[in-house]
Design a protein around this motif. Structure first.
Motif, PDB file in Angstrom:
ATOM      1  N   PRO A 189       0.826  -1.201   0.000  1.00 31.40           N
ATOM      2  CA  PRO A 189       0.000   0.000   0.000  1.00 31.40           C
ATOM      3  C   PRO A 189       0.862   1.254   0.000  1.00 31.40           C
ATOM      4  O   PRO A 189       1.989   1.240   0.475  1.00 31.40           O
ATOM      5  N   TRP A 190       0.293   2.307  -0.567  1.00 29.70           N
ATOM      6  CA  TRP A 190       1.006   3.571  -0.722  1.00 29.70           C
ATOM      7  C   TRP A 190       1.313   4.146   0.643  1.00 29.70           C
ATOM      8  O   TRP A 190       0.501   4.051   1.540  1.00 29.70           O
ATOM      9  N   PRO A 191       2.459   4.744   0.864  1.00 32.05           N
ATOM     10  CA  PRO A 191       3.483   5.035  -0.120  1.00 32.05           C
ATOM     11  C   PRO A 191       4.699   4.118  -0.067  1.00 32.05           C
ATOM     12  O   PRO A 191       5.499   4.127  -0.988  1.00 32.05           O
ATOM     13  N   PHE A 192       4.877   3.329   0.999  1.00 30.35           N
ATOM     14  CA  PHE A 192       6.133   2.586   1.148  1.00 30.35           C
ATOM     15  C   PHE A 192       5.947   1.078   1.243  1.00 30.35           C
ATOM     16  O   PHE A 192       6.835   0.368   1.704  1.00 30.35           O
ATOM     17  N   GLY A 193       4.810   0.588   0.805  1.00 33.20           N
ATOM     18  CA  GLY A 193       4.574  -0.844   0.741  1.00 33.20           C
ATOM     19  C   GLY A 193       4.691  -1.539   2.077  1.00 33.20           C
ATOM     20  O   GLY A 193       4.245  -1.040   3.110  1.00 33.20           O
ATOM     21  N   VAL A 194       5.333  -2.682   2.062  1.00 32.80           N
ATOM     22  CA  VAL A 194       5.457  -3.522   3.254  1.00 32.80           C
ATOM     23  C   VAL A 194       6.462  -2.950   4.262  1.00 32.80           C
ATOM     24  O   VAL A 194       6.590  -3.464   5.370  1.00 32.80           O
ATOM     25  N   ALA A 195       7.141  -1.868   3.927  1.00 29.82           N
ATOM     26  CA  ALA A 195       8.148  -1.288   4.824  1.00 29.82           C
ATOM     27  C   ALA A 195       7.557  -0.932   6.180  1.00 29.82           C
ATOM     28  O   ALA A 195       8.185  -1.194   7.217  1.00 29.82           O
ATOM     29  N   HIS A 196       6.366  -0.345   6.208  1.00 36.10           N
ATOM     30  CA  HIS A 196       5.728  -0.018   7.489  1.00 36.10           C
ATOM     31  C   HIS A 196       5.546  -1.276   8.339  1.00 36.10           C
ATOM     32  O   HIS A 196       5.845  -1.287   9.523  1.00 36.10           O
ATOM     33  N   HIS A 197       5.049  -2.323   7.708  1.00 32.77           N
ATOM     34  CA  HIS A 197       4.762  -3.561   8.442  1.00 32.77           C
ATOM     35  C   HIS A 197       6.044  -4.201   8.976  1.00 32.77           C
ATOM     36  O   HIS A 197       6.116  -4.568  10.153  1.00 32.77           O
ATOM     37  N   LEU A 198       7.044  -4.348   8.125  1.00 31.39           N
ATOM     38  CA  LEU A 198       8.281  -4.995   8.569  1.00 31.39           C
ATOM     39  C   LEU A 198       9.010  -4.165   9.629  1.00 31.39           C
ATOM     40  O   LEU A 198       9.523  -4.713  10.598  1.00 31.39           O
ATOM     41  N   ALA A 199       9.041  -2.849   9.455  1.00 35.57           N
ATOM     42  CA  ALA A 199       9.714  -1.995  10.433  1.00 35.57           C
ATOM     43  C   ALA A 199       9.008  -2.024  11.786  1.00 35.57           C
ATOM     44  O   ALA A 199       9.665  -2.010  12.832  1.00 35.57           O
ATOM     45  N   ALA A 200       7.676  -2.096  11.782  1.00 37.45           N
ATOM     46  CA  ALA A 200       6.926  -2.172  13.038  1.00 37.45           C
ATOM     47  C   ALA A 200       7.051  -3.551  13.673  1.00 37.45           C
ATOM     48  O   ALA A 200       7.131  -3.681  14.895  1.00 37.45           O
ATOM     49  N   ARG A 201       7.075  -4.582  12.846  1.00 40.72           N
ATOM     50  CA  ARG A 201       7.130  -5.965  13.361  1.00 40.72           C
ATOM     51  C   ARG A 201       8.506  -6.309  13.915  1.00 40.72           C
ATOM     52  O   ARG A 201       8.630  -7.087  14.835  1.00 40.72           O
ATOM     53  N   PHE A 202       9.548  -5.730  13.345  1.00 42.05           N
ATOM     54  CA  PHE A 202      10.924  -5.992  13.767  1.00 42.05           C
ATOM     55  C   PHE A 202      11.617  -4.668  14.088  1.00 42.05           C
ATOM     56  O   PHE A 202      12.538  -4.244  13.361  1.00 42.05           O
ATOM     57  N   PRO A 203      11.227  -4.005  15.177  1.00 41.85           N
ATOM     58  CA  PRO A 203      11.737  -2.655  15.457  1.00 41.85           C
ATOM     59  C   PRO A 203      13.232  -2.585  15.751  1.00 41.85           C
ATOM     60  O   PRO A 203      13.834  -1.524  15.610  1.00 41.85           O
ATOM     61  N   ASP A 204      13.850  -3.696  16.150  1.00 45.90           N
ATOM     62  CA  ASP A 204      15.272  -3.670  16.475  1.00 45.90           C
ATOM     63  C   ASP A 204      16.168  -4.022  15.295  1.00 45.90           C
ATOM     64  O   ASP A 204      17.390  -3.930  15.393  1.00 45.90           O
ATOM     65  N   GLU A 205      15.574  -4.438  14.174  1.00 49.86           N
ATOM     66  CA  GLU A 205      16.353  -4.754  12.973  1.00 49.86           C
ATOM     67  C   GLU A 205      16.693  -3.473  12.236  1.00 49.86           C
ATOM     68  O   GLU A 205      15.827  -2.637  12.000  1.00 49.86           O
ATOM     69  N   PRO A 206      17.947  -3.302  11.844  1.00 54.08           N
ATOM     70  CA  PRO A 206      18.332  -2.090  11.093  1.00 54.08           C
ATOM     71  C   PRO A 206      18.019  -2.241   9.597  1.00 54.08           C
ATOM     72  O   PRO A 206      18.917  -2.276   8.755  1.00 54.08           O
TER      73      PRO A 206
END
Length: 167
Positions: A58-75
């Motif tokens: 989904p706009w604007p950054f695709g799955v980035a929101h989901h992955l960043a929220a799901r794995f907050p400690d991953e760089p």
């Protein structure tokens, strides 16, 4: 009024309304969660560090929101291509606000937008967005396109270029 047109300001015929419609994205919220039946459009380019190139759905950054929220400690490093023209300043402004919201919500994550034109790149840089010039067609696999057997050729060549106004 057809609200669907607010998502696609180029459908409007009134110049001032085009500019205002581009700002409609400022009012939309970031996606919450990821439906189990929604396909992930992207590719891990590296796992260490995790570098993911994703489509902006989904706009604007695709799955980035989901992955960043799901794995907050991953760089994570997310590469997000721009799939619409941002040379209209209001579209770029809307995306830059979304970019800042994303970075504030996910401080350990890097998000790099991939601009299609040098003008988009320069405009987004002035707006404080981490952007690199990398046209989306550079990822097209030329082996996927071939002449269809038995079909008569319609054109000798297809040329795509930019025209410059003569002053």
């Amino acid at each position: 009024m057809n609200l669907h047109k607010l998502r696609y300001p180029f459908l409007f015929g009134v110049p001032g309304l085009k500019q205002v419609a581009a700002l409609a994205g400022l009012l939309s919220r970031e996606p919450r969660g990821w439906p189990a039946d929604m396909p992930v459009m992207g590719l891990f380019l590296s796992l260490d560090p995790p570098i993911f190139c994703c489509q902006p759905r989904p706009w604007p950054f695709g799955v980035a929101h989901h992955l960043a929220a799901r794995f907050p400690d991953e760089p994570f490093v997310f590469l997000a291509p721009i799939t619409m023209s941002l040379e209209r300043k209001t579209n770029a402004l809307t995306l830059s606000v979304k970019y800042r919201r994303f970075r504030k919500a996910h401080p350990r994550t890097s998000l790099i937008l991939l601009a299609n034109t040098r003008a988009e790149e320069a405009l987004l840089q002035r707006l404080g967005v981490d952007v690199q010039y990398a046209p989306q067609n550079m990822f097209v696999d030329e082996g996927m396109y071939y002449p269809v057997p038995g079909r008569e050729r319609q054109f000798d060549a297809i040329y795509k270029g930019l025209s410059q106004a003569v002053r």
